[in-house]
Design a protein around this motif. Structure first.
Motif, mmCIF file in Angstrom:
data_model
loop_
_atom_site.group_PDB
_atom_site.id
_atom_site.type_symbol
_atom_site.label_atom_id
_atom_site.label_comp_id
_atom_site.label_asym_id
_atom_site.label_seq_id
_atom_site.Cartn_x
_atom_site.Cartn_y
_atom_site.Cartn_z
ATOM 1 N N GLU A 127 0.833 -1.208 0.000
ATOM 2 C CA GLU A 127 0.000 0.000 0.000
ATOM 3 C C GLU A 127 0.873 1.266 0.000
ATOM 4 O O GLU A 127 0.643 2.216 -0.748
ATOM 5 C CB GLU A 127 -0.896 -0.047 1.253
ATOM 6 N N LYS A 128 1.906 1.227 0.840
ATOM 7 C CA LYS A 128 2.859 2.356 0.904
ATOM 8 C C LYS A 128 3.604 2.490 -0.429
ATOM 9 O O LYS A 128 3.915 3.598 -0.883
ATOM 10 C CB LYS A 128 3.870 2.130 2.038
ATOM 11 N N ALA A 129 3.894 1.358 -1.046
ATOM 12 C CA ALA A 129 4.598 1.368 -2.335
ATOM 13 C C ALA A 129 3.743 2.039 -3.406
ATOM 14 O O ALA A 129 4.224 2.834 -4.210
ATOM 15 C CB ALA A 129 4.945 -0.063 -2.758
ATOM 16 N N ARG A 130 2.436 1.747 -3.372
ATOM 17 C CA ARG A 130 1.521 2.354 -4.340
ATOM 18 C C ARG A 130 1.456 3.866 -4.142
ATOM 19 O O ARG A 130 1.534 4.641 -5.109
ATOM 20 C CB ARG A 130 0.125 1.727 -4.218
ATOM 21 N N GLU A 131 1.356 4.272 -2.863
ATOM 22 C CA GLU A 131 1.321 5.715 -2.567
ATOM 23 C C GLU A 131 2.611 6.395 -3.038
ATOM 24 O O GLU A 131 2.585 7.497 -3.587
ATOM 25 C CB GLU A 131 1.151 5.949 -1.057
ATOM 26 N N TYR A 132 3.727 5.718 -2.823
ATOM 27 C CA TYR A 132 5.020 6.283 -3.237
ATOM 28 C C TYR A 132 5.076 6.427 -4.758
ATOM 29 O O TYR A 132 5.488 7.462 -5.289
ATOM 30 C CB TYR A 132 6.150 5.371 -2.748
ATOM 31 N N ASN A 165 5.634 -3.369 -3.732
ATOM 32 C CA ASN A 165 6.790 -3.089 -2.869
ATOM 33 C C ASN A 165 7.989 -3.966 -3.254
ATOM 34 O O ASN A 165 9.137 -3.536 -3.180
ATOM 35 C CB ASN A 165 6.432 -3.266 -1.386
ATOM 36 N N LYS A 166 7.716 -5.162 -3.745
ATOM 37 C CA LYS A 166 8.815 -6.031 -4.187
ATOM 38 C C LYS A 166 9.430 -5.511 -5.489
ATOM 39 O O LYS A 166 10.629 -5.631 -5.716
ATOM 40 C CB LYS A 166 8.329 -7.468 -4.338
#
Ligand SMILES: [Zn+2]
Length: 302
Positions: free
Chosen positions: A14-19, A82-83
């Motif tokens: 989720e954090k990866a998508r936001e980033y 994220n991966k």
């Protein structure tokens, strides 16, 4: 590697998508279908039984839905975002690259997935269509990649693929996989990529003969044991090749001719961006993930 993967977006999809949204849409959300700037985030209505997937937007112009991965190398991948970010970070910060085996261990994905992820990332690292020509002092040199480890070496070696490089001293590199190293092939690349006012440095190889009709052409006579003559040398190009070979032989072990272009892109990308730090290089790669959806016959496996 210490401190390399400290950000939370490497561990949380989720954090990866936001980033990625922040990186890709720094000036606002853009519809990947029609280019409109009028899009809104879909939210579940109060009391609705149908939950809305996170990160889904709808375009006011074309009415289509999309997420931040549409039109990128991540589209249609079942690997968590994220991966993907972690893989990009690892490939951007390892001087000699990183094998699919090591990515597989570090990311916790199958070897096959790791291989295709790395392949897609290399695709993102591919230089955009060349604009402008190389300037200043440009070193030209060729090398041979692959083939038998103990076979004949150097020019004309069997089973090896010739790679030609043009390196702007203090600047960028352009690499070319070629079938054969002939005066016609090499000089054509020089003409297409090097500014007429540049100084071209080569060794005494016959294929470079005649360049002085069009360029200021300096040579060093490696055959006679001469490697540096004042400002005349090809050590920059040789340095690039040395890193490329250490990576391809030491990390990747074997690279087929079919895929060599991708590895050249990876090493060229890191070389061109060698003066910036890992985080910036990672950001540049992310910036190049757009418009590069791989239509690979096995892409659905990743
Ligand atoms: Zn649209």
């Amino acid at each position: 590697m210490k401190g390399l993967l400290t950000k939370d977006y490497f561990y949380d999809a989720e954090k990866a998508r936001e980033y990625l949204e922040k990186m890709r849409w720094s000036n606002g959300v853009v519809c990947p279908h029609c280019g409109s700037l009028e899009a809104y985030k879909l939210e579940a209505k109060d009391g609705s039984k149908n939950p809305v997937r996170n990160g889904v937007y709808k375009c006011k112009s074309c009415r289509k839905q999309f997420t931040v991965t549409v039109g990128t190398i991540f589209e249609d991948s079942h690997i968590a975002l994220n991966k993907w970010l972690m893989a990009i970070q690892l490939l951007c910060s390892s001087k000699k690259g990183m094998s699919a085996h090591q990515l597989h261990r570090m990311l916790g994905v199958t070897y096959k997935s790791a291989w295709f992820m790395a392949h897609r990332i290399r695709y993102a690292m591919t230089q955009p269509p060349v604009v402008g020509k190389l300037q200043g002092i440009v070193e030209a040199d060729e090398t041979y990649i692959g083939g038998k480890a103990h076979g004949k070496r150097g020019r004309g070696a069997e089973n090896k693929t010739p790679v030609f490089a043009l390196v702007e001293r203090g600047g960028k590199v352009r690499t070319f996989k070629t079938k054969t190293v002939t005066a016609k092939n090499l000089q054509e690349k020089i003409r297409e990529n090097v500014d007429k006012k540049a100084i071209v440095m080569t060794d005494e190889f016959l294929a470079y003969k005649g360049l002085d009709a069009e360029f200021e052409h300096h040579t060093v006579n490696h055959g006679a044991g001469e490697y540096v003559n004042g400002n005349d040398y090809t050590n920059t190009a040789e340095g690039f090749f040395s890193l490329l070979k250490r990576g391809i032989n030491g990390v990747y072990h074997h690279v087929s001719e079919q895929h060599l272009d991708r590895y050249l892109a990876e090493f060229g990308f890191r070389y061109d961006n060698r003066k910036v730090d890992d985080a910036v290089r990672c950001g540049l790669t992310l910036g190049q993930t757009e418009g590069k959806r791989l239509t690979y016959k096995v892409h659905s496996e990743v």
